[in-house]
Motif scaffolding. Sequence first.
Motif, PDB file in Angstrom:
ATOM      1  N   PHE A  98      -2.471 -21.889 -23.108  1.00 57.25           N
ATOM      2  CA  PHE A  98      -2.223 -23.297 -22.827  1.00 57.25           C
ATOM      3  C   PHE A  98      -1.132 -23.845 -23.733  1.00 57.25           C
ATOM      4  O   PHE A  98      -0.258 -24.605 -23.285  1.00 57.25           O
ATOM      5  CB  PHE A  98      -3.508 -24.111 -22.989  1.00 57.25           C
ATOM      6  N   ALA A  99      -1.169 -23.490 -25.009  1.00 57.61           N
ATOM      7  CA  ALA A  99      -0.157 -23.986 -25.943  1.00 57.61           C
ATOM      8  C   ALA A  99       1.235 -23.579 -25.473  1.00 57.61           C
ATOM      9  O   ALA A  99       2.168 -24.399 -25.451  1.00 57.61           O
ATOM     10  CB  ALA A  99      -0.431 -23.457 -27.347  1.00 57.61           C
ATOM     11  N   ASP A 100       1.390 -22.323 -25.072  1.00 57.65           N
ATOM     12  CA  ASP A 100       2.694 -21.859 -24.604  1.00 57.65           C
ATOM     13  C   ASP A 100       3.094 -22.569 -23.310  1.00 57.65           C
ATOM     14  O   ASP A 100       4.253 -22.971 -23.131  1.00 57.65           O
ATOM     15  CB  ASP A 100       2.671 -20.348 -24.373  1.00 57.65           C
ATOM     16  N   ALA A 101       2.144 -22.726 -22.395  1.00 57.16           N
ATOM     17  CA  ALA A 101       2.439 -23.385 -21.118  1.00 57.16           C
ATOM     18  C   ALA A 101       2.771 -24.854 -21.301  1.00 57.16           C
ATOM     19  O   ALA A 101       3.499 -25.443 -20.484  1.00 57.16           O
ATOM     20  CB  ALA A 101       1.248 -23.235 -20.170  1.00 57.16           C
ATOM     21  N   MET A 102       2.247 -25.458 -22.379  1.00 60.82           N
ATOM     22  CA  MET A 102       2.464 -26.878 -22.633  1.00 60.82           C
ATOM     23  C   MET A 102       3.554 -27.136 -23.677  1.00 60.82           C
ATOM     24  O   MET A 102       3.681 -28.257 -24.183  1.00 60.82           O
ATOM     25  CB  MET A 102       1.149 -27.526 -23.098  1.00 60.82           C
TER      26      MET A 102
END
Length: 422
Positions: free
Chosen positions: A76-80
């Motif tokens: 999620f961190a990478d996608a966000m």
Amino acid sequence: MLQKPYFHIAPEVAEASERALCACAPAFDRIDRQTEQNQQKVLCAFIENRVSESHFVPSTGYGYGDRGREVLDRVFADAMDAEDALVRHSFLSGTHTLSVALFGVLRPGDKMLSVTGIPYDTIHSVIGLRGSGQGSLKDFGIAFDSVALKEDGEPDYDGIEQALDDAVKMVYVQRSRGYTLRKSLSAKTIGEIARFVKKKKPGVVVMVDNCYGEFVDEAEPTAYGADLMAGSLIKNPGGGVAPTGGYIAGRSDLIELCACRHTTAGVGREIGATLGHTRELFLGLFHAPHVTGEALKTAVFAAGLMKELGFAVTPEPLEERHDIIQAVKLQTPENLIAFCQGMQAGAPIDAFVTPEPWDMPGYDSQVIMAAGAFTMGASIELSADAPLREPYAVWMQGGLNFHSGKTGVQLAATHLLQLFKK
């Protein structure tokens, strides 16, 4: 073989739909390009974090050492576009997720400054704008102030500078329009706000209510300088798969504070059984860019159709969008109710139900909602809702796939025209 007429679409609506589709083609092309970029970003996040089937294994009890939970946070961190993220099915709503972030960062004596005016209705009681004695920010000695956007929907930088006093710890940005007709804010504009306030007051935390905005732009607000953002998994980032939950993404130190608020100080993100929900949250995120693109196409089509039928819309069909919400000015409460009832009739779930206005908790006026969804309250699924107050606009959003979303919009328009013919 003749196409079977599964639904009655008024001839006027069918004709207007064809004109709208032609006019909206450039917007559809732009959405497809954006969707592909965001889908590649999410796919890359999965691959680089080595997601495997073993990460779907449920944990129980305290949930210590849950590898799936830890990897989901990293994906999620990478996608966000963020340093870190906290993704949990135990966030009960977008408002709950925002509340955890606010209480995680703010302390007694601090001030929260909203630079997009008064926030969305459901956060009022969290801030303390409504009610008392229930544990709001106000009850804990955390002050609130706001600066409205200018009439053209742009940030009021002069007003922001005047309001940035010594007590301001957090500058709060609501990306989406909520129940207003103002423009939603792009991630780049939010970045400009962040740079401005940090120059004037270094150390301030810029937090974004990112609900309805995920995967609409080429990057998220955290890529442009926002420190923290939060949203609901039954909106864009859950892809229509996540059954509940929310996320907080941003700076690692702030995420840790939020994790300690979500569970308990000293333990933070190290506990929390996933109970078998991890696979759904992974799968929802994977589908999220595509589903968001389908919702955007549905919104563009709705704008084009309703404009063809003579109603004012915002955004305009070809206008750049920074959330999935489409507002239509329906002029009267009767029109508003008819539109919502028609949209409900095109839902896959509870199409036989007739929505009526009611006193919904968290709102200061009666609200009507059309929402025949697989997940209750999931506004990434086609829905339309509005408070019964002037200007009697409806705010619609969602659509898991464009073709069913298009049908729902056409049925809403048909139901509305039938009211005129009575």
